[in-house]
Scaffold this motif. Sequence first.
Motif, PDB file in Angstrom:
ATOM      1  N   ASN A  99       0.859  -1.166   0.008  1.00 53.83           N
ATOM      2  CA  ASN A  99       0.070  -0.120  -0.038  1.00 53.83           C
ATOM      3  C   ASN A  99       0.840   1.347   0.180  1.00 53.83           C
ATOM      4  OD1 ASN A  99      -2.444  -1.333  -0.081  1.00 53.83           O
ATOM      5  ND2 ASN A  99      -2.438  -0.804   2.299  1.00 53.83           N
ATOM      6  N   CYS A 100       1.966   1.399   0.790  1.00 60.18           N
ATOM      7  CA  CYS A 100       2.506   2.618   1.046  1.00 60.18           C
ATOM      8  C   CYS A 100       3.266   3.230  -0.136  1.00 60.18           C
ATOM      9  CB  CYS A 100       3.785   2.288   2.257  1.00 60.18           C
ATOM     10  SG  CYS A 100       5.065   0.930   1.451  1.00 60.18           S
ATOM     11  N   TRP A 101       3.615   2.387  -1.215  1.00 58.88           N
ATOM     12  CA  TRP A 101       4.317   2.745  -2.594  1.00 58.88           C
ATOM     13  C   TRP A 101       3.230   3.871  -3.161  1.00 58.88           C
ATOM     14  CZ3 TRP A 101       8.591   2.392  -0.482  1.00 58.88           C
ATOM     15  CH2 TRP A 101       8.971   1.173   0.139  1.00 58.88           C
ATOM     16  N   ALA A 102       1.849   3.496  -3.266  1.00 63.30           N
ATOM     17  CA  ALA A 102       1.190   4.193  -4.127  1.00 63.30           C
ATOM     18  C   ALA A 102       0.307   5.581  -3.550  1.00 63.30           C
ATOM     19  CB  ALA A 102      -0.215   3.189  -4.260  1.00 63.30           C
ATOM     20  N   GLU A 103      -0.217   6.079  -4.390  1.00 56.05           N
ATOM     21  CA  GLU A 103      -1.076   7.363  -3.865  1.00 56.05           C
ATOM     22  C   GLU A 103      -2.050   7.051  -2.976  1.00 56.05           C
ATOM     23  OE1 GLU A 103      -0.231   9.796  -8.425  1.00 56.05           O
ATOM     24  OE2 GLU A 103      -2.071   8.663  -8.160  1.00 56.05           O
ATOM     25  N   GLY A 104      -2.634   6.213  -3.016  1.00 59.93           N
ATOM     26  CA  GLY A 104      -3.662   5.721  -1.801  1.00 59.93           C
ATOM     27  C   GLY A 104      -3.861   4.247  -1.740  1.00 59.93           C
ATOM     28  N   SER A 105      -4.732   3.897  -0.942  1.00 64.43           N
ATOM     29  CA  SER A 105      -4.947   2.260  -0.823  1.00 64.43           C
ATOM     30  C   SER A 105      -6.193   1.954   0.014  1.00 64.43           C
ATOM     31  CB  SER A 105      -3.707   1.570   0.165  1.00 64.43           C
ATOM     32  OG  SER A 105      -3.765   2.286   1.270  1.00 64.43           O
ATOM     33  N   HIS A 106      -6.524   0.800  -0.114  1.00 62.67           N
ATOM     34  CA  HIS A 106      -7.489   0.161   0.675  1.00 62.67           C
ATOM     35  C   HIS A 106      -7.066  -0.648   1.748  1.00 62.67           C
ATOM     36  CE1 HIS A 106     -11.379  -2.546   1.260  1.00 62.67           C
ATOM     37  NE2 HIS A 106     -12.043  -1.166   0.994  1.00 62.67           N
ATOM     38  N   THR A 107      -7.461  -0.035   3.159  1.00 68.29           N
ATOM     39  CA  THR A 107      -6.580  -0.453   4.203  1.00 68.29           C
ATOM     40  C   THR A 107      -7.498  -0.793   5.303  1.00 68.29           C
ATOM     41  OG1 THR A 107      -5.089   0.320   5.578  1.00 68.29           O
ATOM     42  CG2 THR A 107      -6.576   2.057   5.092  1.00 68.29           C
ATOM     43  N   ASP A 108      -7.369  -1.508   6.385  1.00 70.04           N
ATOM     44  CA  ASP A 108      -7.961  -1.636   7.443  1.00 70.04           C
ATOM     45  C   ASP A 108      -7.251  -0.990   8.839  1.00 70.04           C
ATOM     46  OD1 ASP A 108      -5.845  -3.094   8.027  1.00 70.04           O
ATOM     47  OD2 ASP A 108      -6.773  -5.079   8.387  1.00 70.04           O
ATOM     48  N   SER A 109      -6.424   0.140   8.176  1.00 71.90           N
ATOM     49  CA  SER A 109      -5.660   0.809   9.613  1.00 71.90           C
ATOM     50  C   SER A 109      -6.396   1.404  10.484  1.00 71.90           C
ATOM     51  CB  SER A 109      -4.815   1.949   8.713  1.00 71.90           C
ATOM     52  OG  SER A 109      -3.902   1.374   7.796  1.00 71.90           O
ATOM     53  N   SER A 134      -8.982 -12.766  -0.203  1.00 76.43           N
ATOM     54  CA  SER A 134      -8.812 -13.401   0.778  1.00 76.43           C
ATOM     55  C   SER A 134      -9.547 -12.617   2.183  1.00 76.43           C
ATOM     56  CB  SER A 134      -7.476 -13.892   1.266  1.00 76.43           C
ATOM     57  OG  SER A 134      -6.696 -12.703   1.486  1.00 76.43           O
ATOM     58  N   GLU A 135      -9.863 -11.366   1.998  1.00 72.28           N
ATOM     59  CA  GLU A 135     -10.419 -10.768   3.164  1.00 72.28           C
ATOM     60  C   GLU A 135     -11.845 -10.391   2.802  1.00 72.28           C
ATOM     61  OE1 GLU A 135      -6.357  -9.339   5.551  1.00 72.28           O
ATOM     62  OE2 GLU A 135      -7.708  -7.888   4.592  1.00 72.28           O
ATOM     63  N   PRO A 136     -12.942 -10.702   3.602  1.00 72.34           N
ATOM     64  CA  PRO A 136     -14.113 -10.310   3.233  1.00 72.34           C
ATOM     65  C   PRO A 136     -14.318  -8.545   3.159  1.00 72.34           C
ATOM     66  CG  PRO A 136     -14.231 -12.015   4.910  1.00 72.34           C
ATOM     67  CD  PRO A 136     -12.822 -11.548   4.752  1.00 72.34           C
ATOM     68  N   GLY A 137     -14.842  -8.435   2.068  1.00 77.23           N
ATOM     69  CA  GLY A 137     -15.274  -6.737   1.946  1.00 77.23           C
ATOM     70  C   GLY A 137     -14.110  -6.130   1.306  1.00 77.23           C
ATOM     71  N   ARG A 138     -12.973  -6.621   0.878  1.00 77.85           N
ATOM     72  CA  ARG A 138     -11.785  -6.269   0.151  1.00 77.85           C
ATOM     73  C   ARG A 138     -12.483  -5.872  -1.301  1.00 77.85           C
ATOM     74  NH1 ARG A 138      -7.118  -3.713   2.424  1.00 77.85           N
ATOM     75  NH2 ARG A 138      -6.652  -5.173   4.407  1.00 77.85           N
ATOM     76  N   ARG A 139     -12.827  -6.905  -2.055  1.00 72.82           N
ATOM     77  CA  ARG A 139     -13.392  -6.523  -3.479  1.00 72.82           C
ATOM     78  C   ARG A 139     -14.423  -5.533  -3.571  1.00 72.82           C
ATOM     79  NH1 ARG A 139     -12.199 -11.111  -6.499  1.00 72.82           N
ATOM     80  NH2 ARG A 139     -11.918 -10.469  -8.638  1.00 72.82           N
ATOM     81  N   SER A 140     -15.608  -5.639  -2.826  1.00 73.43           N
ATOM     82  CA  SER A 140     -16.503  -4.806  -2.923  1.00 73.43           C
ATOM     83  C   SER A 140     -16.149  -3.591  -2.480  1.00 73.43           C
ATOM     84  CB  SER A 140     -17.655  -5.161  -1.934  1.00 73.43           C
ATOM     85  OG  SER A 140     -17.309  -5.216  -0.743  1.00 73.43           O
ATOM     86  N   GLY A 141     -15.182  -3.280  -1.367  1.00 72.81           N
ATOM     87  CA  GLY A 141     -14.850  -2.115  -0.846  1.00 72.81           C
ATOM     88  C   GLY A 141     -14.158  -1.236  -1.814  1.00 72.81           C
ATOM     89  N   TYR A 142     -12.969  -2.120  -2.311  1.00 69.54           N
ATOM     90  CA  TYR A 142     -12.255  -1.436  -3.377  1.00 69.54           C
ATOM     91  C   TYR A 142     -12.902  -0.880  -4.604  1.00 69.54           C
ATOM     92  CZ  TYR A 142      -7.762  -0.533  -5.860  1.00 69.54           C
ATOM     93  OH  TYR A 142      -6.880  -0.039  -6.770  1.00 69.54           O
ATOM     94  N   GLN A 143     -13.865  -1.625  -5.232  1.00 73.05           N
ATOM     95  CA  GLN A 143     -14.431  -1.462  -6.103  1.00 73.05           C
ATOM     96  C   GLN A 143     -15.491  -0.140  -6.070  1.00 73.05           C
ATOM     97  OE1 GLN A 143     -16.579  -4.841  -7.677  1.00 73.05           O
ATOM     98  NE2 GLN A 143     -14.864  -5.850  -8.229  1.00 73.05           N
ATOM     99  N   ALA A 144     -15.940  -0.334  -4.756  1.00 77.88           N
ATOM    100  CA  ALA A 144     -16.657   1.161  -4.407  1.00 77.88           C
ATOM    101  C   ALA A 144     -15.890   2.409  -4.319  1.00 77.88           C
ATOM    102  CB  ALA A 144     -17.570   0.925  -3.369  1.00 77.88           C
TER     103      ALA A 144
END
Length: 240
Positions: free
Chosen positions: A133-143, A167-177
């Motif tokens: 995540n850290c290298w990009a301009e933004g990320s999907h995270t559970d921080s 592998s983690e519930p909510g990742r796909r739908s959350g990132y797409q949104a």
Amino acid sequence: MSVATTPRLALLGGGFSTDDDGLLDDWLLGHARASRPKVCFIPTASGDAPAYIDRFLTAFRSRACEPGVLPLFQREHDDKALRAFLLSQDVVYVGGGNTASLLAVWRVHGVDRLLREAYDRGTLLCGISAGANCWAEGSHTDSFGPLTFLPDGLGLLPGSVCPHYDSEPGRRSGYQAAVATGELSAGWAVEDGVGALFTGGALTEAVTRAPKAHLYRLKPDGNGGAKERGVPCRLLPQTC
């Protein structure tokens, strides 16, 4: 061997943190600019967890490299020594944990600036989860507990990143949104088992240790949603 100066970084969906076969780590070392590279593990996102550090050292001491660790919660280097240490590394490998906390700690110590300098000089930057995540301009995270978007990062890789896409519930739908609404810019979704190499910000190689694992490119579709495109990945050969 000639020294690579083109900026390169790799997003990892595995490695010593999660896998026992070593395939992604061996693939990564194959892209180092030296035959016996210096590999620095930065465990900031885990709070410099001792068990995580031990796991790295166990995994890399058996390889043709010179492993080292950069702790920041019990810092050992002054500013001059810290710069010299980081710029001497051939590979910087960032571990998983809390992306937002990692970025904050790096900025306090000036590590963010040093990593940019190392990147420009040809050090191969890489990592898993928060370390991707850290290298990009933004990320999907559970921080912050629940999964959400973080419009922050070093910005060395254009766009955004989502790890653990399968592998983690909510990742796909959350990132797409988040991509659909513009809360995160177009980016890369990394399934567990995948490695993606970027040269000068452009994807130049995608591999996987698992036949069903994929890398995806996500962009807004122009109709309020997100378009997901799978990227072909070369299957890494299993070793006996």
